[in-house]
Design a protein around this motif. Structure first.
Motif, PDB file in Angstrom:
ATOM      1  N   GLN A   5      90.555  52.809  34.903  1.00  0.00           N
ATOM      2  CA  GLN A   5      90.922  52.570  33.670  1.00  0.00           C
ATOM      3  C   GLN A   5      92.517  51.927  33.728  1.00  0.00           C
ATOM      4  O   GLN A   5      93.002  51.311  32.929  1.00  0.00           O
ATOM      5  CB  GLN A   5      91.353  54.094  32.917  1.00  0.00           C
ATOM      6  CG  GLN A   5      90.024  54.922  32.776  1.00  0.00           C
ATOM      7  CD  GLN A   5      89.514  55.555  33.772  1.00  0.00           C
ATOM      8  OE1 GLN A   5      89.726  55.318  35.035  1.00  0.00           O
ATOM      9  NE2 GLN A   5      88.568  56.485  33.555  1.00  0.00           N
ATOM     10  N   THR A   6      93.142  52.135  34.777  1.00  0.00           N
ATOM     11  CA  THR A   6      94.502  51.698  34.970  1.00  0.00           C
ATOM     12  C   THR A   6      94.417  50.150  35.328  1.00  0.00           C
ATOM     13  O   THR A   6      95.369  49.355  34.953  1.00  0.00           O
ATOM     14  CB  THR A   6      95.219  52.461  36.301  1.00  0.00           C
ATOM     15  OG1 THR A   6      95.347  53.948  35.892  1.00  0.00           O
ATOM     16  CG2 THR A   6      96.422  51.887  36.323  1.00  0.00           C
ATOM     17  N   SER A  10      86.233  48.207  36.619  1.00  0.00           N
ATOM     18  CA  SER A  10      85.611  49.268  37.299  1.00  0.00           C
ATOM     19  C   SER A  10      84.817  48.574  38.518  1.00  0.00           C
ATOM     20  O   SER A  10      84.229  47.422  38.427  1.00  0.00           O
ATOM     21  CB  SER A  10      84.733  50.127  36.462  1.00  0.00           C
ATOM     22  OG  SER A  10      83.643  49.168  35.628  1.00  0.00           O
TER      23      SER A  10
END
Length: 80
Positions: A5-6, A10
């Motif tokens: 998310q940061t 992914s």
């Protein structure tokens, strides 16, 4: 640790691993191990990126061609 998310990407995407390697100062891929419990993200991502993989198979599931396979974290000590 790194969170998708940061990072904005992914696993198993190359961009996730590029970010991680950059944040770590671009170490030699032979000196990095991907330890994970997911085949499709952790093991596939690590293999495709060219780093050592260690599958944490605590449920003793199917085989996957990782460099190492452990069933408990205590086994990791023997590898390292």
């Amino acid at each position: 640790f790194f969170l998708s998310q940061t990072i904005g990407a992914s696993k198993p995407k190359k961009e996730f691993f590029d970010y991680c390697f950059s944040a770590l100062g671009n170490p030699d891929k032979k000196a990095v191990m991907m330890l994970g419990d997911r085949i499709t993200s952790d093991m596939v991502g690590g293999k495709e990126y060219g780093i050592i993989t260690c599958w944490f198979d605590r449920r003793r599931e199917e085989d996957f061609p990782s460099d190492y396979k452990i069933h408990s974290l205590k086994e990791l000590k023997e590898i390292l």
